[in-house]
Design an enzyme around this catalytic site. Structure first.
Site, short mmCIF file in Angstrom:
data_model
loop_
_atom_site.label_atom_id
_atom_site.label_comp_id
_atom_site.label_asym_id
_atom_site.label_seq_id
_atom_site.Cartn_x
_atom_site.Cartn_y
_atom_site.Cartn_z
N TYR A 61 0.79 -1.31 0.16
CA TYR A 61 0.06 -0.04 -0.01
C TYR A 61 1.07 1.33 0.00
O TYR A 61 0.55 2.24 -0.59
CB TYR A 61 -1.06 -0.12 1.10
CG TYR A 61 -2.26 0.86 0.84
CD1 TYR A 61 -3.17 0.65 -0.13
CD2 TYR A 61 -2.46 2.01 1.90
CE1 TYR A 61 -4.07 1.65 -0.39
CE2 TYR A 61 -3.61 2.80 1.62
CZ TYR A 61 -4.27 2.61 0.67
OH TYR A 61 -5.47 3.33 0.25
N LYS A 93 -3.13 8.30 2.97
CA LYS A 93 -4.34 8.23 3.83
C LYS A 93 -4.29 8.60 5.34
O LYS A 93 -5.27 9.11 5.77
CB LYS A 93 -4.88 6.57 3.96
CG LYS A 93 -5.43 6.27 2.43
CD LYS A 93 -6.60 6.90 1.89
CE LYS A 93 -7.16 6.20 0.65
NZ LYS A 93 -7.97 7.08 0.26
C1 1JT Z 1 -5.46 3.83 -5.00
C2 1JT Z 1 -5.68 2.51 -5.76
C3 1JT Z 1 -6.08 3.95 -3.72
C4 1JT Z 1 -6.08 1.34 -4.88
C5 1JT Z 1 -6.65 1.70 -3.46
C6 1JT Z 1 -6.60 2.69 -2.87
N1 1JT Z 1 -7.25 2.60 -1.86
C7 1JT Z 1 -7.22 1.36 -1.55
N2 1JT Z 1 -6.89 0.67 -2.52
C8 1JT Z 1 -7.44 -0.83 -2.74
C9 1JT Z 1 -5.86 -1.22 -2.21
C10 1JT Z 1 -4.57 -1.19 -2.83
C11 1JT Z 1 -3.42 -1.65 -2.47
C12 1JT Z 1 -3.55 -2.50 -1.02
C13 1JT Z 1 -4.71 -2.79 -0.54
C14 1JT Z 1 -5.89 -2.17 -1.13
C15 1JT Z 1 -5.11 2.19 -6.86
C16 1JT Z 1 -4.86 3.49 -7.77
C17 1JT Z 1 -4.43 4.48 -6.87
C18 1JT Z 1 -5.19 4.83 -5.64
O1 1JT Z 1 -2.17 -3.22 -0.69
C19 1JT Z 1 -2.27 -4.40 -0.44
C20 1JT Z 1 -2.21 -1.63 -2.84
#
Ligand code: 1JT
Length: 262
Positions: free
Chosen positions: A162, A169
């Site tokens: 993440y 965040k």
């Molecule tokens: C973005 C993306 C913001 C994916 C996102 C996000 N907030 C949550 N997610 C889902 C997610 C992503 C990852 C994760 C866990 C949940 C993609 C486009 C940019 C903004 O890591 C284990 C990487």
């Protein structure tokens, strides 16, 4: 009237603005349909021409909606979007901010490799944009208001991959508290929802999303993943007067995942 079926809807006569609809799976769209079910009228912003058609098609299934372009990296577009809302509705009661971006490479590998450019972009689009829209919304929220944004657990604990989005965040959740402090005197509330992982368009681009969903779904107290509709219902609560005593808060909507230790 007998039968008690004449109750006022929660968002009757309320006007909202929804940032972050890309398609029907978007968390922002789940928030919009929940709000519409309680009588809200809403304006929708879209980031780029390529999704204009999609957003318009969805928005036009709702009563008295408006669709306006708004790439938050262009201040003039933000100003124009709020002007259009003022023109059409004269006022604003609630706003849902469901916007985030980071370059794809930043959500893989190690955080220590984050570039200046990826850091700047992620923080600007995913965190500063909340302050930017709150600043523009406040003068239109003449009868008070409610602003809701979307966060994720990676803001407070390390979630592998993440990366810089977790830092963004964390900034978003802190911004929620500072904005709540500033805008409380105008009866404008600002809250965040920390949603569990959901298979949306944004999540699609992420490596191993299927594995993450499986992991969280097995370990959460409710033994499943959260749905966009459940996040939408919580957003409905937060933009309605039912939550009139809540501001500056981050509320988990994650089937309980965050409470678990080992
Ligand atoms: C973005 C993306 C913001 C994916 C996102 C996000 N907030 C949550 N997610 C889902 C997610 C992503 C990852 C994760 C866990 C949940 C993609 C486009 C940019 C903004 O890591 C284990 C990487």
């Amino acid at each position: 009237m007998k039968g008690g079926n004449d109750k006022k809807m929660l968002l009757e006569n309320k006007v909202g603005m929804i940032f972050g609809v890309a398609n029907k799976r978007s968390i922002a769209w789940a928030c919009a349909t929940a709000a519409a079910s309680q009588g809200a009228r809403m304006a929708f912003t879209y980031q780029a021409d390529r999704i204009k058609e999609n957003v318009s098609e969805l928005a036009h299934t709702l009563n008295d909606s408006l669709v306006v372009p708004c790439d938050v990296s262009e201040q003039a577009q933000v100003d124009a979007a709020f002007d259009a809302v003022k023109q059409k509705y004269g006022r604003l009661d609630f706003l849902v901010h469901s916007i985030a971006f980071a370059p794809r490479e930043a959500l893989e590998g190690e955080f220590v490799a984050t570039t200046r450019d990826a850091f700047r972009t992620a923080l600007e689009i995913s965190a500063f944009s909340l302050t930017q829209v709150a600043m523009a919304a406040a003068p239109l929220m003449t009868e008070g208001g409610s602003i809701v944004t979307m966060s994720y657990y990676g803001a407070e604990k390390v979630v592998i991959n993440y990366n810089v989005m977790g830092v963004a965040k964390a900034a978003l959740e802190a911004s929620t508290r500072y904005l709540a402090s500033d805008l409380g005197k105008d009866n404008i509330r600002v809250n965040a929802i920390s949603a569990g992982p959901i298979n949306t368009l944004s999540a699609r681009g992420v490596k191993n999303m299927g594995a993450l969903l499986g992991y969280v779904g097995q370990r959460s107290p409710l033994k499943r993943n959260v749905t966009a509709a459940e996040v939408g219902n919580t957003a409905l609560f937060l933009v309605s007067d039912l939550s009139s005593g809540i501001t500056g808060e981050t509320i988990y909507v994650d089937c309980g995942y965050n409470i678990m230790g080992i």
